[in-house]
Enzyme design. Structure first.
Site, PDB file in Angstrom:
ATOM      1  N   PHE A  34     -10.408   4.015 -15.550  1.00 17.94           N
ATOM      2  CA  PHE A  34     -10.034   4.776 -15.639  1.00 17.94           C
ATOM      3  C   PHE A  34      -9.014   5.671 -17.144  1.00 17.94           C
ATOM      4  O   PHE A  34      -7.827   5.841 -16.439  1.00 17.94           O
ATOM      5  CB  PHE A  34      -9.091   5.537 -14.726  1.00 17.94           C
ATOM      6  N   CYS A  35      -9.050   5.061 -18.251  1.00 15.14           N
ATOM      7  CA  CYS A  35      -7.644   5.534 -19.797  1.00 15.14           C
ATOM      8  C   CYS A  35      -6.673   5.009 -19.081  1.00 15.14           C
ATOM      9  O   CYS A  35      -5.953   5.670 -19.792  1.00 15.14           O
ATOM     10  CB  CYS A  35      -8.658   6.841 -19.508  1.00 15.14           C
TER      11      CYS A  35
END
Length: 420
Positions: free
Chosen positions: A369-370
């Protein structure tokens, strides 16, 4: 995985208008990936469709089309400013997204600025900052976050040269866990030490009011594509002095008041235009403003209550499934928005996401998720809480928003309970 009977799930309040923005969607497709990109609101689509016949250059022409578009663009700026509770002397600068907005501020920092972040941030609030930035550990609670920041700023005050600026950069709500950070308390600590504070509101703004005056923060950044306005616009809003003193973020037409024959004969304008060089994203700004206006007219308390009931239904349903482990930074009762990340023991997260998509038409996110440092830490902690469970190296994330229904939540839970 065997089928498991789930306990009774929370019921939802029924506001008169559960989706005041008229979120668009595809029949039969269950979108539980709002945290990545929210669907388009009817308010945004209608605003764009209404302006399209008039589309022309902004700030560049004397004709009726150009004047109308210039007015629409500047009205959009004021609408967004009102939505964010901006102070009269704040700048509201249109950008592409939150990442662009944070990078703009990073370029505008006065020389010698120390930036303090937490290791729990999205990459957009980790990577743009200059070398020498201070990265605090992931706190176990909101109170720990406040204590860590107070200690770090006290140490900086002792060790740094007097008068050098400090910026605290923190998320409003985690894109991994949905947990809300104590923004107002962190702002008080920052200001007590003479520092400024930026809030990454990309995940908070779609779910709760963000008022820079009430929170007493100096800057806020957000993305239209997470706020039901997926037309390529974001915003950096906040104090003008650093922004007016900095070199233009994007030198070009519109950012200047005078350009002479020699390369050094340039006078840059002040105000938002200084950092909005080139033809601006008129349609993105208008779409974002339309959504902000629709939210301002909505019953935010009712929307919050409905989302929290959906979130409780999702979390309790996941907790009832064997082998499913939720990721969290703070305690299980910490305030949060409609985002839940989890793992299924013994199952590859990418394979589970693909199965949900192809067999059940349910869209969720898989990966880190970055926010790799945070996600990996939470996966390690989840493994420690469930000894003997074979947890995968990446996670799944389900995120709800306007238009999400109990049927969609229940469909996800049923699909997970019947994984082959």
């Amino acid at each position: 995985m065997t089928v498991t009977l789930m306990p009774a799930l929370p019921t939802l309040p029924a506001p008169v208008r559960p989706d005041p923005l008229g979120v668009l969607g595809v029949p039969g497709e269950i979108n539980l990936d709002h945290a990545a990109s929210a669907p388009c609101a009817r308010a945004a689509a209608d605003a764009v469709a209404e302006l399209l016949p008039w589309y022309a250059s902004v700030h560049r022409g004397a004709g009726a089309l150009s004047r109308r578009c210039t007015l629409a663009y500047e009205r959009a700026r004021q609408t967004v400013a009102d939505f964010l509770g901006a102070r009269p002397d704040d700048h509201v600068i249109f950008t592409r997204n939150t990442t662009d907005a944070v990078n703009l501020l990073a370029r505008a920092l006065p020389a010698g600025t120390t930036v303090v972040t937490f290791a729990g941030e999205h990459h957009a609030n980790l990577l743009p900052w200059p070398r020498g930035s201070v990265r605090l550990p992931v706190p176990a609670s909101a109170a720990d976050a406040v204590r860590y920041l107070d200690a770090a700023l006290s140490e900086l005050a002792r060790d740094a040269r007097p008068g050098l600026p400090v910026l605290v950069a923190v998320t409003g709500a985690s894109n991994v866990t949905g947990e809300c950070w104590p923004v107002a308390e962190l702002a008080r600590v920052a200001h007590r030490h003479g520092a400024r504070i930026l809030v990454d509101a990309a995940q908070l703004a779609p779910h709760a009011p963000v008022d820079v005056t009430a929170l007493d923060v100096d800057y806020v950044a957000l993305s239209g594509h997470k706020l039901y306005a997926p037309f390529g616009a974001g915003v950096l809003a906040g104090r003008a002095d650093w922004l007016d003193a900095a070199p233009p973020y994007l030198p070009g037409g519109g950012a200047t008041s005078h350009v002479g024959a020699a390369t050094h004969e340039v006078r840059w304008t002040t105000g938002p235009a200084r950092h909005e060089g080139g033809t601006p994203n008129l349609l993105g700004a208008v779409a974002l403003a339309a959504v902000c206006a629709a939210f301002a007219a909505a019953d935010r308390d009712a929307l919050h209550a409905r989302e929290q009931a959906l979130l409780a239904r999702l979390r309790s349903g996941l907790a009832a499934l064997p082998g499913v482990v939720e990721l969290r930074t703070f305690g299980p009762e910490a305030p949060r928005v409609g985002i839940v990340s989890f793992v299924v023991a013994g199952r590859d997260s990418a394979e589970v996401a693909a199965h949900l998509a192809t067999r059940h038409r349910i869209g969720v996110r898989d990966g880190l998720f970055c926010a790799h440092p945070l996600a990996r830490r939470l996966l390690t902690e989840a493994a420690a809480r469930t000894p003997g469970a074979a947890l995968p190296p990446t996670a799944l994330r389900a995120s709800v928003g306007l238009g999400t229904t109990t049927h969609e939540i229940d469909s996800l839970l049923t699909a997970l309970s019947t994984l082959p």
